[in-house]
Design a protein around this motif. Structure first.
Motif, PDB file in Angstrom:
ATOM      1  N   THR A 294      46.977   3.000  20.232  1.00 40.40           N
ATOM      2  CA  THR A 294      46.675   1.880  19.332  1.00 40.40           C
ATOM      3  C   THR A 294      45.882   0.783  20.031  1.00 40.40           C
ATOM      4  O   THR A 294      45.260  -0.042  19.368  1.00 40.40           O
ATOM      5  CB  THR A 294      47.962   1.294  18.745  1.00 40.40           C
ATOM      6  OG1 THR A 294      48.803   0.823  19.819  1.00 40.40           O
ATOM      7  CG2 THR A 294      48.718   2.331  17.940  1.00 40.40           C
TER       8      THR A 294
ATOM      9  N   LEU B 258      42.179   1.705  19.195  1.00 39.72           N
ATOM     10  CA  LEU B 258      41.757   1.954  17.816  1.00 39.72           C
ATOM     11  C   LEU B 258      41.978   0.730  16.937  1.00 39.72           C
ATOM     12  O   LEU B 258      42.886  -0.069  17.185  1.00 39.72           O
ATOM     13  CB  LEU B 258      42.541   3.131  17.223  1.00 39.72           C
ATOM     14  CG  LEU B 258      42.413   4.495  17.906  1.00 39.72           C
ATOM     15  CD1 LEU B 258      43.308   5.502  17.215  1.00 39.72           C
ATOM     16  CD2 LEU B 258      40.968   4.979  17.924  1.00 39.72           C
TER      17      LEU B 258
ATOM     18  N   PRO C  71      43.384  -0.937  13.541  1.00 38.13           N
ATOM     19  CA  PRO C  71      44.558  -0.594  12.726  1.00 38.13           C
ATOM     20  C   PRO C  71      44.153   0.334  11.582  1.00 38.13           C
ATOM     21  O   PRO C  71      43.032   0.292  11.086  1.00 38.13           O
ATOM     22  CB  PRO C  71      45.031  -1.964  12.191  1.00 38.13           C
ATOM     23  CG  PRO C  71      44.452  -2.963  13.129  1.00 38.13           C
ATOM     24  CD  PRO C  71      43.156  -2.396  13.612  1.00 38.13           C
ATOM     25  N   SER C  72      45.082   1.191  11.167  1.00 36.55           N
ATOM     26  CA  SER C  72      44.804   2.095  10.044  1.00 36.55           C
ATOM     27  C   SER C  72      44.447   1.288   8.810  1.00 36.55           C
ATOM     28  O   SER C  72      45.134   0.317   8.472  1.00 36.55           O
ATOM     29  CB  SER C  72      46.026   2.965   9.744  1.00 36.55           C
ATOM     30  OG  SER C  72      46.310   3.802  10.838  1.00 36.55           O
TER      31      SER C  72
ATOM     32  N   ASN D  69      43.296   7.772   5.168  1.00 40.22           N
ATOM     33  CA  ASN D  69      44.426   8.256   5.955  1.00 40.22           C
ATOM     34  C   ASN D  69      44.749   9.719   5.651  1.00 40.22           C
ATOM     35  O   ASN D  69      45.082  10.494   6.560  1.00 40.22           O
ATOM     36  CB  ASN D  69      45.653   7.378   5.714  1.00 40.22           C
ATOM     37  CG  ASN D  69      45.457   5.962   6.242  1.00 40.22           C
ATOM     38  OD1 ASN D  69      44.820   5.768   7.277  1.00 40.22           O
ATOM     39  ND2 ASN D  69      45.986   4.970   5.541  1.00 40.22           N
TER      40      ASN D  69
ATOM     41  N   SER E 250      37.243  -1.268   8.508  1.00 36.30           N
ATOM     42  CA  SER E 250      37.791  -1.892   9.725  1.00 36.30           C
ATOM     43  C   SER E 250      37.135  -3.234  10.054  1.00 36.30           C
ATOM     44  O   SER E 250      37.598  -3.932  10.962  1.00 36.30           O
ATOM     45  CB  SER E 250      37.616  -0.943  10.914  1.00 36.30           C
ATOM     46  OG  SER E 250      36.259  -0.883  11.320  1.00 36.30           O
TER      47      SER E 250
ATOM     48  N   SER F 148      39.409  -6.143  10.264  1.00 37.25           N
ATOM     49  CA  SER F 148      40.575  -5.988  11.134  1.00 37.25           C
ATOM     50  C   SER F 148      40.289  -6.552  12.527  1.00 37.25           C
ATOM     51  O   SER F 148      39.130  -6.659  12.934  1.00 37.25           O
ATOM     52  CB  SER F 148      40.949  -4.507  11.257  1.00 37.25           C
ATOM     53  OG  SER F 148      41.249  -3.962   9.993  1.00 37.25           O
TER      54      SER F 148
ATOM     55  N   PRO G 199      39.960  -3.746  18.584  1.00 37.65           N
ATOM     56  CA  PRO G 199      40.905  -3.106  19.509  1.00 37.65           C
ATOM     57  C   PRO G 199      40.992  -3.874  20.828  1.00 37.65           C
ATOM     58  O   PRO G 199      40.066  -4.614  21.196  1.00 37.65           O
ATOM     59  CB  PRO G 199      40.289  -1.716  19.717  1.00 37.65           C
ATOM     60  CG  PRO G 199      39.419  -1.493  18.526  1.00 37.65           C
ATOM     61  CD  PRO G 199      38.875  -2.838  18.150  1.00 37.65           C
TER      62      PRO G 199
ATOM     63  N   THR H 132      38.076   4.283  15.274  1.00 34.57           N
ATOM     64  CA  THR H 132      38.920   4.362  14.079  1.00 34.57           C
ATOM     65  C   THR H 132      39.790   5.616  14.158  1.00 34.57           C
ATOM     66  O   THR H 132      39.438   6.590  14.828  1.00 34.57           O
ATOM     67  CB  THR H 132      38.078   4.430  12.791  1.00 34.57           C
ATOM     68  OG1 THR H 132      37.249   5.607  12.817  1.00 34.57           O
ATOM     69  CG2 THR H 132      37.209   3.182  12.642  1.00 34.57           C
ATOM     70  N   GLY H 133      40.890   5.594  13.447  1.00 29.50           N
ATOM     71  CA  GLY H 133      41.799   6.728  13.444  1.00 29.50           C
ATOM     72  C   GLY H 133      41.174   7.983  12.873  1.00 29.50           C
ATOM     73  O   GLY H 133      41.410   9.087  13.371  1.00 29.50           O
TER      74      GLY H 133
END
Length: 267
Positions: free
Chosen positions: A4, A7, A9-10, A17, A147, A150, A153, A222-223
């Motif tokens: 985390t 990356l 956050p989701s 997702n 993102s 957000s 990271p 990103t995830g």
């Protein structure tokens, strides 16, 4: 979790997702199928006798060159269009769109001017693969867009990622060029490739493709892109293993025993 730190956050998106999980599972599954010998129909080691050939004859076919263009062209135009759709974004977003667009431009360039083709593929296979690339590319860009609001990271890897992307795409192109140089026009015989990293691994182009997409992941952070790249690693591991097995079967003692599938000295 430590991951985390690297990356965003989701995103609050069920679609993104869910696609992260589905892409990862699909790519891992694809790698497993390659590993056990159930290869894609456009692969050189695909065994048509393992399928219903009478049904295949009824299907429409494309030349391999046209089929590959169907793979990559929609995603390339999606990348180009993204520059107009997503305006006034930050540097990371610009880099993110740019590397994907250049990736597919390079693929199209290779199809037109580098690769030599001698086979064909089914129309539905070409459309399915092209659609999967398109959806994955669109989801990467959309996840990156989400993102933007957000927090960044803890570790900013975009410049490391750019360096890895350039290294990977250059090495991939170089080894594709070596492969294409093995056969002259009209020559359909496969040969054991030599030069570059081919003396150490039979699929250095896959190794550099992995490096390229690790670079893409470092730019995006990103995830979804992380899951896509992880799945791609498993897919190319399976494909490289199948490729090495094919070369050993076809060339026997002419194929170097110390030549690994993907990673020098290891695998």
């Amino acid at each position: 979790m430590a991951i985390t730190l690297f990356l965003f956050p989701s995103p609050p998106s069920l679609f993104v997702n869910s696609m992260s999980i589905l892409n990862l599972l699909a790519l891992i599954g694809g790698g497993y199928m390659e590993l056990i010998g159930k290869n894609k129909q456009y692969a050189k080691f695909y065994n048509p006798s393992a399928s219903n050939t009478s049904n295949e004859k009824e299907k429409s076919k494309l030349s391999s060159r046209i089929g590959m263009l169907v793979f990559y062209t929609p995603s390339f135009f999606l990348g180009v269009a993204s520059f107009s759709v997503f305006r006034l974004q930050d540097l990371r977003f610009l880099m993110a769109i740019s590397v994907l667009t250049f990736h597919f431009f390079k693929r199209i360039f290779e199809v037109l001017f580098v690769h030599k083709f001698s086979g064909s593929m089914m129309v539905d296979d070409a459309i399915t693969i092209g659609l999967s690339y398109f959806v994955s590319t669109a989801t990467m860009i959309y996840a990156q867009y989400l993102s933007q609001e957000s927090p960044e990271p803890a570790y900013d890897l975009k410049y490391v990622g750019l360096a890895m992307f350039l290294t990977g795409i250059s090495g991939n192109f170089y080894h594709h060029y070596i492969l294409s140089s093995l056969r002259r026009k009209g020559d359909r015989e496969y040969k054991v490739p030599k030069g570059g990293l081919f003396d150490l691994v039979i699929c250095p182009h896959y190794l550099f493709e992995i490096i390229e997409f690790v670079g893409v992941t470092c730019i995006y952070q990103t995830g979804f892109t992380f899951c896509f790249t992880l799945g791609t690693v498993f897919l190319l591991m399976g494909r490289s293993y199948a490729t090495r097995k094919w070369y050993v079967t076809k060339f026997g003692g002419k194929f170097g025993k110390n030549v690994k599938a993907l990673i020098p000295y290891l695998f």
